[in-house]
Each structure stands twice: as C-alpha cells, then as structure tokens.
Design a protein around this motif. Structure first.
Motif, PDB file in Angstrom:
ATOM      1  N   GLU A   1       8.079   0.754 -12.393  1.00 51.07           N
ATOM      2  CA  GLU A   1       8.766   0.826 -11.147  1.00 51.07           C
ATOM      3  C   GLU A   1       7.806   0.295 -10.051  1.00 51.07           C
ATOM      4  N   TYR A   2       6.540   0.794 -10.104  1.00 50.66           N
ATOM      5  CA  TYR A   2       5.645   0.441  -8.974  1.00 50.66           C
ATOM      6  C   TYR A   2       5.505  -1.251  -9.120  1.00 50.66           C
ATOM      7  N   ALA A   3       5.365  -1.460 -10.515  1.00 52.04           N
ATOM      8  CA  ALA A   3       5.020  -2.783 -10.733  1.00 52.04           C
ATOM      9  C   ALA A   3       5.914  -3.997 -10.253  1.00 52.04           C
ATOM     10  N   GLU A   4       7.411  -3.540 -10.624  1.00 49.96           N
ATOM     11  CA  GLU A   4       8.374  -4.334 -10.304  1.00 49.96           C
ATOM     12  C   GLU A   4       8.587  -4.548  -8.825  1.00 49.96           C
ATOM     13  N   ASN A   5       8.613  -3.069  -8.175  1.00 54.87           N
ATOM     14  CA  ASN A   5       8.830  -3.140  -6.774  1.00 54.87           C
ATOM     15  C   ASN A   5       7.654  -3.872  -5.988  1.00 54.87           C
ATOM     16  N   SER A   6       6.436  -4.081  -6.545  1.00 59.09           N
ATOM     17  CA  SER A   6       5.438  -4.838  -5.991  1.00 59.09           C
ATOM     18  C   SER A   6       5.736  -6.305  -6.050  1.00 59.09           C
TER      19      SER A   6
ATOM     20  N   GLU B   1       1.003  -1.178  -0.020  1.00 54.26           N
ATOM     21  CA  GLU B   1       0.169   0.142  -0.025  1.00 54.26           C
ATOM     22  C   GLU B   1       0.736   1.105   0.161  1.00 54.26           C
ATOM     23  N   GLU B   2       1.895   1.234   0.583  1.00 51.57           N
ATOM     24  CA  GLU B   2       3.016   2.509   0.540  1.00 51.57           C
ATOM     25  C   GLU B   2       3.378   2.491  -0.740  1.00 51.57           C
ATOM     26  N   TYR B   3       3.891   1.401  -1.429  1.00 53.22           N
ATOM     27  CA  TYR B   3       4.427   1.372  -2.680  1.00 53.22           C
ATOM     28  C   TYR B   3       3.516   2.309  -3.618  1.00 53.22           C
ATOM     29  N   LYS B   4       2.038   1.889  -3.456  1.00 49.36           N
ATOM     30  CA  LYS B   4       1.021   2.220  -4.345  1.00 49.36           C
ATOM     31  C   LYS B   4       0.741   3.748  -3.992  1.00 49.36           C
ATOM     32  N   ALA B   5       0.720   4.162  -2.662  1.00 52.52           N
ATOM     33  CA  ALA B   5       0.364   5.535  -2.410  1.00 52.52           C
ATOM     34  C   ALA B   5       1.557   6.500  -2.986  1.00 52.52           C
ATOM     35  N   ARG B   6       2.920   6.026  -2.832  1.00 50.60           N
ATOM     36  CA  ARG B   6       3.998   6.949  -3.323  1.00 50.60           C
ATOM     37  C   ARG B   6       3.981   7.104  -4.927  1.00 50.60           C
ATOM     38  N   ALA B   7       3.499   5.795  -5.678  1.00 48.13           N
ATOM     39  CA  ALA B   7       3.489   5.774  -7.198  1.00 48.13           C
ATOM     40  C   ALA B   7       2.260   6.750  -7.580  1.00 48.13           C
ATOM     41  N   HIS B   8       1.155   6.804  -6.820  1.00 47.55           N
ATOM     42  CA  HIS B   8       0.253   7.611  -7.087  1.00 47.55           C
ATOM     43  C   HIS B   8       0.463   8.949  -6.973  1.00 47.55           C
ATOM     44  N   ILE B   9       1.201   9.349  -6.098  1.00 48.12           N
ATOM     45  CA  ILE B   9       1.520  10.704  -5.870  1.00 48.12           C
ATOM     46  C   ILE B   9       2.568  11.037  -6.890  1.00 48.12           C
TER      47      ILE B   9
END
Length: 218
Positions: free
Chosen positions: A42-47, A17-25
C-alpha cells in the motif's frame, strides 16, 4: 542539463514523507507477516501515485525526466538478440520521436547503459553472450559503485506469460534489479505505457521502495 530531484518539490516530498511515517508506524505495530506485506504494498502504491502526479506537474512546468523541456528527445535502449525484434521496436519508438539505441546481447547493453542515461532500457532475458538477468545484475553493481543515485529503469522482456508468474518467479526478476516485466511477442502500446509510467527522475525513491520490500522494513 537540469536534473530534477524530489527535494526540489517540497510539497510532494512532504506527502511522501507522511506516507512513509504512517507506513513505518503501522508496520512496527503489526505482527502478522501478511498484513506487513500489505502495508508495504500500500505504501509503494500510494507513493507511486504521488510520483505520477509529480511527473505530470514537471511536464507542465517544462521538465521531462532528467532533461529540460523539449531541448532533448526521450531516449530508450532495446537489448535483444533478434534483429527483427530490434527493428520492430526501434521503428515504433522512432516514429514517436524517441532517440533509440540497440544492443544485440546483454554485454553490449551494459556498456551502452554505462555510457549514456536512458529513460528506460528494454532487456530481453534469453540472449547469448550475456542474458538479461546477468546484464542487469552487472549494471546494478556498477551503478552502486560508480554512479549512485542514477539507477536506470529496466523492463524485462520474456517469452513467458508474466501474469502467470508465481511469487518466487517475480522475486527472481526483482532480485536481479529489473523494474518492470513484459511478455513477448512485443505489444508496442504496452511498451509505450511502460515508458510513460517509469522515469529516471524518480529512481532514488524507486530504489528505496524496492529495498523496503526486500528487507521487510521502512
């Protein structure tokens, strides 16, 4: 049968959720389309990195995909109109203690995917009766309507060399609902790696990532 979901692991869910929030911003603040695409990638790879860590955590805890411990073997489906290819891949996975089902065309493959849950299906693209693209599209529509949240991973098998694909060609596979692509003739070690990397346990998040890449939003 125990069906682990991401909500059962709050620490991992919190990181995602933290990755998602950062990517959204970052996505909302960025106007350049190429940078936006980089943010999504980057979000997909980190997830996926976190999901792999969770998969190993589950294995060490006695959980394997949608099944519990060693009570049931892992299960794959081979969809290919070539009898020799089906036998080749089946033998390799059976020797590795997998349960293997086969289908000779896309229509047969769709029916088997509706009747059972597989760790992954290997889907040949060029087949009579129903090709791999049409079979996958049909299955995805059925899953959305009848079995939402249970999206089975499908690996496309194509005679073309995947690494040479243009972006437009890759999007054709993604838009059909295919998750992974491998070239033919079969490279058995690579197929085993595909099974290791993909698990239906995380199909709900995989759908989310795919939709974000298509829609350009998070």
């Amino acid at each position: 049968v125990l069906k682990p979901r991401i909500s059962m692991f709050p620490k991992f869910e919190e990181i995602l959720e933290e990755y998602k929030a950062r990517a959204h911003i970052s996505f909302e603040q960025e106007e350049d389309s190429e940078r936006q695409e980089f943010i999504l990638t980057e979000y997909a790879e980190n997830s996926l990195t976190i999901l792999r860590q969770l998969r190993y955590h589950c294995m060490n805890s006695g959980l394997d995909g949608w099944r519990q411990g060693g009570l049931k073997k892992r299960k794959v489906l081979i969809v290919d109109d070539s009898l020799s290819s089906r036998k080749l891949v089946s033998r390799a996975f059976e020797r590795a203690n997998f349960i293997v089902d086969t289908a000779a065309n896309g229509a047969e493959g769709v029916e088997k995917l509706k009747q059972s849950i597989y760790d992954i299906a290997f889907m040949d693209i060029d087949m009579p009766v129903m090709n791999g693209f049409e079979a996958t599209k049909q299955l995805r529509e059925w899953e959305d309507a009848v079995r939402p949240g249970a999206r089975q991973p499908i690996c496309a098998l194509t005679a073309a060399y995947v690494d040479d694909f243009e972006r437009s060609e890759l999007m054709k596979f993604k838009e059909a609902g295919l998750d992974v692509m491998e070239s033919k003739p079969y490279n058995i070690p690579r197929l085993f790696k595909v099974v290791d990397d993909v698990s239906p346990m995380f199909s709900d998040l995989s759908i989310s990532v795919t939709q974000q890449e298509r829609g350009g939003s998070i």
